[in-house]
Design a protein around this motif. Structure first.
Motif, short mmCIF file in Angstrom:
data_model
loop_
_atom_site.label_atom_id
_atom_site.label_comp_id
_atom_site.label_asym_id
_atom_site.label_seq_id
_atom_site.Cartn_x
_atom_site.Cartn_y
_atom_site.Cartn_z
N ILE A 146 0.73 -1.12 0.22
CA ILE A 146 -0.27 -0.34 -0.31
C ILE A 146 0.70 1.22 0.00
O ILE A 146 0.73 2.41 -0.79
CB ILE A 146 -0.92 0.02 1.26
N GLU A 147 2.37 1.22 0.62
CA GLU A 147 2.85 2.75 1.20
C GLU A 147 3.59 2.86 -0.18
O GLU A 147 4.48 3.03 0.18
CB GLU A 147 3.10 2.83 2.13
N GLU A 148 4.64 1.38 -0.47
CA GLU A 148 5.59 1.98 -1.42
C GLU A 148 5.06 1.24 -2.45
O GLU A 148 5.84 1.74 -4.24
CB GLU A 148 6.74 0.85 -0.92
N VAL A 149 4.79 -0.30 -3.15
CA VAL A 149 4.87 -0.21 -4.31
C VAL A 149 3.55 0.38 -5.25
O VAL A 149 3.80 0.82 -6.24
CB VAL A 149 4.16 -1.88 -4.60
N ILE A 150 2.15 0.64 -4.90
CA ILE A 150 0.89 1.10 -5.44
C ILE A 150 2.02 2.31 -6.22
O ILE A 150 1.38 3.15 -7.35
CB ILE A 150 -0.13 0.69 -4.94
N PRO A 151 2.09 3.90 -4.39
CA PRO A 151 2.59 4.83 -5.21
C PRO A 151 3.59 4.41 -6.41
O PRO A 151 3.86 5.38 -7.28
CB PRO A 151 3.39 5.11 -4.29
N GLN A 152 4.36 3.96 -6.41
CA GLN A 152 5.60 3.64 -6.98
C GLN A 152 4.67 3.48 -8.86
O GLN A 152 4.87 3.74 -9.88
CB GLN A 152 6.30 2.84 -6.93
N ILE A 153 4.44 2.05 -8.69
CA ILE A 153 3.43 1.81 -10.09
C ILE A 153 2.76 2.49 -11.00
O ILE A 153 2.54 3.23 -11.97
CB ILE A 153 3.23 0.58 -9.65
N ASP A 154 2.20 3.79 -9.96
CA ASP A 154 1.15 4.67 -10.17
C ASP A 154 1.89 5.44 -11.07
O ASP A 154 1.50 6.27 -11.94
CB ASP A 154 0.24 5.26 -9.48
N HIS A 155 3.02 5.95 -10.44
CA HIS A 155 4.43 6.70 -11.05
C HIS A 155 4.77 6.75 -12.29
O HIS A 155 4.59 7.42 -13.27
CB HIS A 155 5.32 7.53 -10.00
N LYS A 156 5.38 5.48 -12.34
CA LYS A 156 6.16 5.11 -12.90
C LYS A 156 5.27 4.49 -14.19
O LYS A 156 5.56 4.61 -15.96
CB LYS A 156 6.97 3.94 -12.74
N PHE A 157 3.84 3.76 -14.02
CA PHE A 157 3.41 3.07 -15.51
C PHE A 157 2.07 4.42 -15.45
O PHE A 157 1.59 4.79 -14.42
CB PHE A 157 2.90 2.02 -15.05
N ARG A 158 1.27 3.47 -16.83
CA ARG A 158 -0.18 4.97 -16.57
C ARG A 158 -0.52 4.13 -16.25
O ARG A 158 -1.10 3.40 -17.28
CB ARG A 158 -0.08 5.08 -18.20
N THR A 159 -1.47 3.99 -15.28
CA THR A 159 -2.51 3.16 -14.48
C THR A 159 -3.54 4.37 -14.21
O THR A 159 -3.67 5.78 -14.41
CB THR A 159 -2.02 3.09 -13.01
N ILE A 160 -4.38 3.49 -14.24
CA ILE A 160 -6.04 4.52 -13.89
C ILE A 160 -5.47 4.50 -12.19
O ILE A 160 -6.32 3.44 -11.61
CB ILE A 160 -7.22 3.59 -14.25
N ALA A 161 -5.65 5.33 -11.52
CA ALA A 161 -5.36 5.30 -9.95
C ALA A 161 -6.55 5.38 -8.93
O ALA A 161 -6.57 6.37 -8.08
CB ALA A 161 -3.85 6.19 -10.18
N ASP A 162 -7.31 4.73 -9.16
CA ASP A 162 -8.24 4.35 -8.39
C ASP A 162 -9.23 3.45 -8.38
O ASP A 162 -8.57 2.52 -8.45
CB ASP A 162 -9.89 5.31 -8.81
N ARG A 163 -9.22 3.31 -6.86
CA ARG A 163 -9.94 1.86 -6.63
C ARG A 163 -10.95 1.23 -7.59
O ARG A 163 -10.94 -0.20 -7.40
CB ARG A 163 -10.76 1.87 -4.98
N GLU A 164 -11.61 1.56 -8.26
CA GLU A 164 -12.75 0.98 -8.79
C GLU A 164 -11.66 0.14 -10.27
O GLU A 164 -11.87 -0.32 -11.47
CB GLU A 164 -13.74 1.83 -9.77
N HIS A 165 -9.81 1.39 -10.40
CA HIS A 165 -9.31 0.42 -11.51
C HIS A 165 -8.41 -0.51 -10.89
O HIS A 165 -7.31 -0.57 -11.54
CB HIS A 165 -8.84 1.45 -12.64
N ARG A 166 -8.46 -0.67 -9.52
CA ARG A 166 -7.51 -1.40 -9.08
C ARG A 166 -8.25 -2.74 -8.39
O ARG A 166 -9.06 -2.87 -7.36
CB ARG A 166 -7.34 -0.92 -7.59
N ALA A 167 -7.71 -4.06 -8.72
CA ALA A 167 -8.26 -5.77 -8.73
C ALA A 167 -6.65 -5.87 -7.61
O ALA A 167 -5.42 -5.60 -8.01
CB ALA A 167 -8.70 -6.59 -9.67
N ILE A 168 -7.67 -6.84 -6.81
CA ILE A 168 -5.80 -8.11 -5.82
C ILE A 168 -6.20 -8.90 -6.15
O ILE A 168 -7.40 -9.12 -6.26
CB ILE A 168 -5.62 -7.78 -4.56
N ALA A 169 -5.59 -10.48 -6.47
CA ALA A 169 -5.78 -11.55 -6.38
C ALA A 169 -4.50 -12.36 -5.35
O ALA A 169 -3.69 -11.50 -5.45
CB ALA A 169 -6.18 -11.92 -7.48
#
Lengths: 388, 388
Positions: free
Chosen positions: B245-268
């Motif tokens: 939550i504190e390290e990976v997701i912010p890095q991914i949202d910074h480095k990659f062109r993500t849609i950075a909201d809960r509706e566009h994030r899944a986990i499994a």
């Protein structure tokens, strides 16, 4: 300056070993190898560069460590655990294996690498200059795996692509490209795994000693189906040049933000890759303007005098043309390489000198035909690229 | 419909095997495993799913194939080559090893995978539905290796990121992200290696059955230095949730062109990863809106009835709130998994049903707690993501 320090430290450590030869005293400061599997204590390495291995094999008759062309017998303890060590090894990365009752097998303690024609064990003897390929606290680039279907070979192939720090964020920046090839019995994984090409460039870019560049690492084995079927030849004819020029480069220029001209394309390779890439660049001077041959040249294997008029169809016969087209010709050798590599490279250098063609020669202190020579060669070569 | 076909073919092949049990007749249609090292003939697999291995070990006393929890003795020929085969194995991917005179070692013929806490041999029994993860002639995404220094664990870590076809070329497109976790004694390499997550998505995107998405595969083992030092606990406290939550997701949202909201994030996740990710999503419903638990849930191991008021601090106690926040709760199991997995997942399902919370259950026909179950689970789950 670093080379002088390395040289002195080698003389000192040689003298030290020599004084111990009679009793084979082993310095007991072994540490787990830095390329062990997670949580594995063995193999270990000591300050002399000895490799100590351990394996449980209670019913075995003979267990050996096979490294650097020498087999070392291990000793069994009363719990059925075999242990033993090698003589001091050169600094850097070595392939090795264990031998249990005649079976050559990977060491279950090490990570595995593709080289010597198999996935097998590797070990790292920490080098004096290991900082050049260390995972440091600097911005890191990204290594990507690209799958592509080759119409030429009619097979799926892949390459690994290093993109420098910032590539994913700065979407309007374009980069020069280095095409970097492995050696014989190795594959497209070598340069970004045991070669640490990514970390070497991360460090050089962070210190400002290399410009940010893309590196493409493909597989140098590529054959048309009809050439593989032609059993009249000892070796099938390679179509790697066609794959690289007709398939890989267009794909890379399409997929990545490259500066797609000859002034912003370099090529280099090690051993077999040095030979391949020399032929490729001299056949395709419209594509590349920098050449690096690490531990090899296209006249391998041989010490015969080269005739610039005929070697590679006279590619080096017009010195002025070569100097205009090639910004850098970089050659390298480890000082402990086998004679055939020196003879080969020296014959090529003699030809260049006769032609009055400039080149850069780098000697890697106290390394053989192994990855530390090639890591250092990349470290030197990358600094010469795309500076104009 | 595919499941019915699979089921019928299993009944047929079971009957076939059964008729041969008395004499242990082996069908002689062995082919080299599809995950052999280049040029290696062994290990081989036949149409019954038997695994045949071969290794030269002239001085060995005993050589065994160790697969599926059973050790099979090999026989030595007059040249010192040992050969033998297993009973029929389930379809899909299995870890295995050889045993030479008591030493457990990787098979020098196979490629190596990280699982069961070690880099070791893997083998593939071709599955009826292997097309779902086949390398097909469709546009391919890219798997990238990302290195990062974790302030939380004070260690270098890495993840692998799948970007869908077109990611590198269409620079104005943004993508939803699936965070996908491995199981216990596995690591961040599993999903893109033996899991074939990239090929599964390539195929689903090509057929229009999944939307283009990014997949992030990190390492589920993460500990603060102080927790590793605390030897009073059997297991150190995991800080993976904090790292993610504190390290990976912010890095991914910074480095990659993500849609950075809960509706566009899944986990499994699978197994341990299913348990971890269920806790993570219920603690972080502001971050994610899709959950997938493959072969596991956060109440593992146990068949105890779950109290919605207390389980995961009452995260499922307000059904309306859960249904509003979670677009999909996806659970899966292989029909041949051990009882503990059924009991665990069924206790969780009972709780959901009591709460009247909707979920999707997928059963993988005739597979155990192994990668074919998880490949199929991803294939099913990915189709449910980001469709709103």
């Amino acid at each position: 300056m670093r080379h002088q320090i390395l040289l002195l430290s080698f003389i000192f450590s040689s003298a030290f070993c020599f004084s111990q030869t009679g009793e084979e005293k082993v310095v007991e400061d072994f540490e787990p190898s830095v390329v062990n599997q997670p949580g594995k204590e063995f193999p270990k390495v000591n300050s002399e560069g000895r490799v100590r291995v351990q394996i449980e094999a209670p019913e075995a008759n003979t267990v050996q460590l096979d490294i650097g062309g020498v087999k070392y017998d291990l000793q069994k303890d009363d719990k059925g655990v075999w242990i033993g060590e090698s003589a001091p090894q050169d600094e850097g990365f070595h392939y090795y294996q264990l031998n249990i009752d005649g079976a050559s097998i990977p060491d279950p303690g090490s990570k595995y690498y593709y080289g010597a024609g198999r996935w097998g064990s590797g070990i790292e003897i920490p080098a004096n200059d290991k900082e050049i390929y260390a995972l440091n606290n600097v911005p890191h680039g990204t290594v990507s795996e690209n799958l592509y279907f080759s119409e030429i070979t009619q097979q799926w192939r892949r390459n690994f692509v290093y993109t420098p720090p910032g590539y994913f964020e700065n979407l309007d920046k374009e980069y020069p490209v280095l095409y970097l090839q492995h050696g014989s019995y190795e594959d497209e994984t070598g340069w970004s795994s045991q070669g640490h090409a990514n970390l070497i460039l991360d460090n050089l870019i962070a210190s400002g000693d290399a410009v940010p560049m893309i590196i493409v690492m493909d597989n140098g084995y590529a054959y048309r189906p009809e050439d593989l079927e032609n059993t009249s030849e000892n070796r099938p004819r390679s179509s790697f040049e066609n794959v690289l020029i007709e398939e890989v480069i267009p794909q890379i220029d399409h997929k990545f933000r490259t500066i797609a001209d000859r002034e912003h394309r370099a090529i280099a390779g090690l051993s077999m890759g040095a030979s391949q890439t020399m032929s490729i660049i001299m056949n395709n001077l419209d594509h590349f303007s920098y050449y690096g041959g690490f531990s090899g040249t296209a006249n391998f294997p041989g010490d015969k005098e080269l005739d610039a008029g005929t070697f590679l169809n006279g590619a080096f016969s017009n010195a002025e043309d070569v100097e205009e087209k090639l910004n850098v010709i970089f050659l390298s050798l480890g000082t402990k390489e086998a004679e055939v590599f020196f003879k080969t490279v020296n014959a090529f250098r003699d030809m260049l000198e006769k032609q009055d063609i400039e080149y850069v020669l780098y000697s890697s202190p106290e390394t053989g035909h192994e990855w530390l020579t090639w890591r250092r060669s990349l470290y030197q070569y990358a600094q010469l690229l795309f500076n104009e």
